[in-house]
Scaffold this motif. Structure first.
Motif, short mmCIF file in Angstrom:
data_model
loop_
_atom_site.label_atom_id
_atom_site.label_comp_id
_atom_site.label_asym_id
_atom_site.label_seq_id
_atom_site.Cartn_x
_atom_site.Cartn_y
_atom_site.Cartn_z
N ALA A 105 0.43 1.36 21.67
CA ALA A 105 -0.62 2.38 21.82
C ALA A 105 -1.12 2.46 23.26
O ALA A 105 -1.41 3.56 23.74
CB ALA A 105 -1.78 2.08 20.87
N ARG A 106 -1.20 1.35 23.95
CA ARG A 106 -1.61 1.37 25.37
C ARG A 106 -0.57 2.08 26.22
O ARG A 106 -0.92 2.81 27.16
CB ARG A 106 -1.81 -0.06 25.89
N ALA A 107 0.68 1.88 25.92
CA ALA A 107 1.76 2.46 26.73
C ALA A 107 1.99 3.94 26.44
O ALA A 107 2.56 4.65 27.28
CB ALA A 107 3.05 1.67 26.49
N HIS A 108 1.57 4.40 25.27
CA HIS A 108 1.88 5.77 24.84
C HIS A 108 0.62 6.41 24.25
O HIS A 108 0.48 6.54 23.04
CB HIS A 108 3.01 5.77 23.81
N ARG A 109 -0.27 6.83 25.13
CA ARG A 109 -1.57 7.37 24.72
C ARG A 109 -1.47 8.83 24.28
O ARG A 109 -0.62 9.59 24.76
CB ARG A 109 -2.59 7.28 25.87
N TYR A 110 -2.39 9.19 23.41
CA TYR A 110 -2.58 10.57 22.98
C TYR A 110 -3.99 10.99 23.42
O TYR A 110 -4.74 10.19 23.97
CB TYR A 110 -2.46 10.68 21.45
N HIS A 111 -4.33 12.24 23.18
CA HIS A 111 -5.67 12.72 23.46
C HIS A 111 -6.68 11.79 22.78
O HIS A 111 -6.39 11.22 21.73
CB HIS A 111 -5.82 14.15 22.92
N ARG A 112 -7.85 11.66 23.37
CA ARG A 112 -8.85 10.71 22.85
C ARG A 112 -9.28 11.04 21.42
O ARG A 112 -9.72 10.17 20.68
CB ARG A 112 -10.07 10.66 23.76
N ARG A 113 -9.15 12.32 21.03
CA ARG A 113 -9.46 12.71 19.65
C ARG A 113 -8.18 12.73 18.84
O ARG A 113 -7.21 13.39 19.22
CB ARG A 113 -10.07 14.11 19.59
N VAL A 114 -8.19 12.03 17.76
CA VAL A 114 -7.05 12.06 16.83
C VAL A 114 -7.57 12.64 15.51
O VAL A 114 -8.72 12.42 15.12
CB VAL A 114 -6.45 10.65 16.63
#
Length: 180
Positions: A105-114
């Motif tokens: 998850a640290r290496a492959h972030r998404y928008h702060r809202r999921v």
């Protein structure tokens, strides 16, 4: 700001339908890795199916989700993912106990809202790619609902309403009224 938006949550909760509706509105979308893997492996009679070898399936889903994120760099604007790296990592951790969720998850972030699709028994159905029951789907949801906030994401639970209303609600939450 990260323009990659994850739509996660319960199997059979309407994620893929929502992603299809976003695509119809002109947004870039990425289909669920798991469904693509099941489609490929059923033709090949592969062993990495979730009901045969969940760990192998999750590892393949992680690899596909990482490839999807890399390919999405070339897509313009908001990109909506039907599941992704975190979902697959949570499945692998569940299957093996391996501590993979936080590093991936640290290496492959998404928008702060999921956006999480909650269990919705009224629309839930099994199909050729979803052989588990609603109880298994609810347990999966509980794992994801715990994982995302623990990883620093702001969880938005999708309302149980029409697809059109879900799309509008989600876009308003992002401040993304159009695909351009």
């Amino acid at each position: 700001m990260n323009r990659f938006v994850a739509v996660s949550g319960c199997s059979g909760g309407g994620k893929s339908t929502l992603i299809d509706a976003l695509a119809a509105r002109g947004f870039a979308t990425v289909p669920e890795p798991g469904r693509r893997i099941v489609g490929e492996l059923r033709l090949e009679r592969g062993e990495a199916l979730p009901w045969v070898d969940l760990a192998a399936f999750a590892r393949r889903a992680i690899a596909m989700a990482i490839e999807d994120r890399a390919a999405a760099e070339a897509m313009p604007g908001w990109v909506f993912f039907d599941r992704g790296v975190v979902d697959a990592a949570v499945a692998l951790a569940h299957a093996t106990g391996e501590d993979v969720v936080a590093p991936l998850a640290r290496a492959h972030r998404y928008h702060r809202r999921v956006f999480l699709a909650p269990p919705w028994p009224e629309i839930w159905t099994g199909d050729s790619a979803r052989l588990h029951d609603l109880g298994d789907a609810e347990a999966e949801y509980a794992r994801l609902a715990a994982a995302w906030p623990a990883l620093g994401y702001e969880v938005q639970v999708l309302p149980r309403t029409s697809v059109a209303h879900r799309v509008e609600w989600m876009l308003a939450a992002l401040g993304a009224a159009s695909s351009t």
